[in-house]
Design a protein around this motif. Structure first.
Motif, PDB file in Angstrom:
ATOM      1  N   LEU A   1      -8.789   0.130  -4.371  1.00  0.00           N
ATOM      2  CA  LEU A   1      -7.494   0.447  -3.756  1.00  0.00           C
ATOM      3  C   LEU A   1      -7.261  -0.408  -2.514  1.00  0.00           C
ATOM      4  O   LEU A   1      -6.159  -0.917  -2.293  1.00  0.00           O
ATOM      5  CB  LEU A   1      -7.433   1.930  -3.381  1.00  0.00           C
ATOM      6  N   LYS A   2      -8.299  -0.565  -1.700  1.00  0.00           N
ATOM      7  CA  LYS A   2      -8.150  -1.263  -0.420  1.00  0.00           C
ATOM      8  C   LYS A   2      -8.069  -2.776  -0.593  1.00  0.00           C
ATOM      9  O   LYS A   2      -7.285  -3.451   0.076  1.00  0.00           O
ATOM     10  CB  LYS A   2      -9.340  -0.927   0.488  1.00  0.00           C
ATOM     11  N   GLU A   3      -8.876  -3.324  -1.502  1.00  0.00           N
ATOM     12  CA  GLU A   3      -9.018  -4.781  -1.582  1.00  0.00           C
ATOM     13  C   GLU A   3      -8.146  -5.443  -2.641  1.00  0.00           C
ATOM     14  O   GLU A   3      -7.825  -6.623  -2.533  1.00  0.00           O
ATOM     15  CB  GLU A   3     -10.494  -5.133  -1.845  1.00  0.00           C
ATOM     16  N   VAL A   4      -7.745  -4.674  -3.667  1.00  0.00           N
ATOM     17  CA  VAL A   4      -7.022  -5.292  -4.788  1.00  0.00           C
ATOM     18  C   VAL A   4      -5.553  -4.868  -4.831  1.00  0.00           C
ATOM     19  O   VAL A   4      -4.692  -5.657  -5.233  1.00  0.00           O
ATOM     20  CB  VAL A   4      -7.718  -4.953  -6.126  1.00  0.00           C
ATOM     21  N   THR A   5      -5.246  -3.655  -4.427  1.00  0.00           N
ATOM     22  CA  THR A   5      -3.857  -3.170  -4.478  1.00  0.00           C
ATOM     23  C   THR A   5      -3.210  -3.259  -3.096  1.00  0.00           C
ATOM     24  O   THR A   5      -3.906  -3.417  -2.085  1.00  0.00           O
ATOM     25  CB  THR A   5      -3.803  -1.692  -4.953  1.00  0.00           C
ATOM     26  N   PRO A   6      -1.885  -3.135  -3.021  1.00  0.00           N
ATOM     27  CA  PRO A   6      -1.207  -3.153  -1.720  1.00  0.00           C
ATOM     28  C   PRO A   6      -1.209  -1.794  -1.014  1.00  0.00           C
ATOM     29  O   PRO A   6      -0.590  -1.640   0.039  1.00  0.00           O
ATOM     30  CB  PRO A   6       0.221  -3.575  -2.085  1.00  0.00           C
ATOM     31  N   ILE A   7      -1.898  -0.806  -1.565  1.00  0.00           N
ATOM     32  CA  ILE A   7      -1.915   0.542  -0.986  1.00  0.00           C
ATOM     33  C   ILE A   7      -2.541   0.523   0.409  1.00  0.00           C
ATOM     34  O   ILE A   7      -3.624  -0.051   0.605  1.00  0.00           O
ATOM     35  CB  ILE A   7      -2.685   1.515  -1.910  1.00  0.00           C
ATOM     36  N   ASN A   8      -1.853   1.124   1.387  1.00  0.00           N
ATOM     37  CA  ASN A   8      -2.396   1.168   2.751  1.00  0.00           C
ATOM     38  C   ASN A   8      -2.474   2.585   3.322  1.00  0.00           C
ATOM     39  O   ASN A   8      -2.775   2.774   4.500  1.00  0.00           O
ATOM     40  CB  ASN A   8      -1.566   0.280   3.691  1.00  0.00           C
TER      41      ASN A   8
END
Length: 380
Positions: free
Chosen positions: A105-112
């Motif tokens: 989630l943190k490194e591959v997607t834009p989710i913050n």
């Protein structure tokens, strides 16, 4: 400013209090995810402003596999100039938030931003609520997310549980404070129809907490969290004070009546004048999207509807009701009605004026009976 909501209805098991649309079967998962992207491409033009928040809710969105979540992001970002989000949230279950998934989630997607559904740090409470995780899993989920680098974590807590206690609720709040999460959504348990909890209450197997004890836990929530540097900015929402604004930007779109687009079964949309909702059926939703039929329902809000919604939603948030906004955006008739009704509510010490903004906000007494205050200000 506009927001995008994406509904992922799949759950491994249903909590006893939940009345959101969800299902356990995953046989239509692939066509459902494809339909979400297809719906976005067909309806993105309905938004006037650029999308600044994305919220993936459910259900349990963290049950999505890595390739499924990437398919959604790739699909909505492709050939789209409507997206400039500064807050992208995904709801997650503690059981799903392992180290590898958080890294993804943190490194591959834009989710913050993570919104972790905890509800309680008491194992017996979790068992009674039919939650899948343990108290230790809940703590580990938050700690893992922090260690991986998430700096905006929200957790859900629930109080006034009929099988729990005041002391347990205080323990839950202190545990959340100790974890230093940036946002806490603390919900007063409501007994909704068509839930397992409603059925248990009707059968006399569970007895709800009486009103006086409910108010005691409500007041304790406000007191303890505000004393520990949390801004109580909405009835159930507390944001840690600091350099960043940790309020839920997406939820503020709802409360400020700004536009949003909902994708997926049972999701809702709003454009300022119309409300639209998709069918609460995965099958009907997929067929509707793929056949270009009008598969949703909608209603056009009257001036009275808009005024009443403004009153209801403004009382939820710390900013309160602006007489100036009512004068500028609604008819003189509504403004006169508001001035007449608000005087009595101030005299009864249910509302007070914020000396800085001149807006009307709930007092502690009014907070306890917010629905009654709303009804007094509504236009029939």
């Amino acid at each position: 400013m506009s927001g995008l909501y994406i509904h992922i209805p799949y759950c491994k098991q249903r909590c006893i209090y939940c009345n959101f649309y969800s299902c356990a079967t995953k046989q239509d998962k692939t066509p459902y995810i494809k339909a979400i992207v297809e719906e976005f491409n067909k309806r993105k033009h309905t938004l006037k402003d650029k999308i600044q928040t994305i919220y993936i809710g459910g259900g349990t969105p963290s049950t999505l596999k890595e390739e499924e979540l990437l398919y959604i992001f790739n699909g909505i970002y492709k050939n789209c100039d409507m997206l400039s989000p500064n807050e992208i949230t995904i709801e997650a279950n503690c059981e799903d938030v392992n180290i590898n998934y958080i890294k993804f989630l943190k490194e591959v997607t834009p989710i913050n931003r993570l919104s972790i559904g905890i509800q309680s740090f008491i194992d017996n409470d979790l068992k009674q609520l039919n939650r899948r995780h343990s108290a230790q899993k809940a703590i580990s989920a938050v700690e893992n997310a922090k260690n991986i680098g998430f700096k905006n974590i929200s957790i859900d807590l629930m109080y006034n549980l009929p099988f729990s206690s005041y002391q347990n609720h205080i323990y839950n709040l202190k545990t959340a404070i100790g974890l230093e999460v940036e946002h806490i959504s603390a919900y007063n348990l409501t007994i909704e129809e068509e839930t397992m909890l409603y059925s248990l209450v009707k059968k006399g197997k569970i007895t709800p907490i009486d009103e006086e004890k409910q108010l005691e836990q409500m007041d304790a929530t406000h007191k303890l969290l505000t004393e520990n540097n949390y801004n109580h900015y909405e009835i159930s929402s507390f944001a840690l004070k600091g350099k960043e604004d940790y309020r839920s930007k997406h939820n503020m779109i709802y409360w400020l009546r700004e536009e949003y687009l909902g994708l997926g079964a049972a999701s809702h949309s709003f454009d300022g004048n119309k409300r639209r909702w998709n069918p609460s059926s995965i099958k009907d939703y997929i067929v509707g999207v793929n056949t270009n039929s009008i598969f949703y329902e909608e209603e056009t809000l009257s001036d009275k509807d808009k005024y009443n919604e403004y009153i209801m939603l403004s009382l939820r948030i710390k900013e309160g009701i602006s007489p100036k906004k009512i004068l500028e955006e609604f008819s003189p008739e509504f403004y006169r009605h508001f001035l007449f009704q608000v005087k009595g509510l101030v005299d009864d010490k249910l509302l007070e004026i914020n000396p800085k903004t001149k807006n009307y906000i709930l007092t502690k007494k009014g907070f306890h009976i917010q629905e009654i205050v709303c009804l007094k200000l509504f236009v029939d």
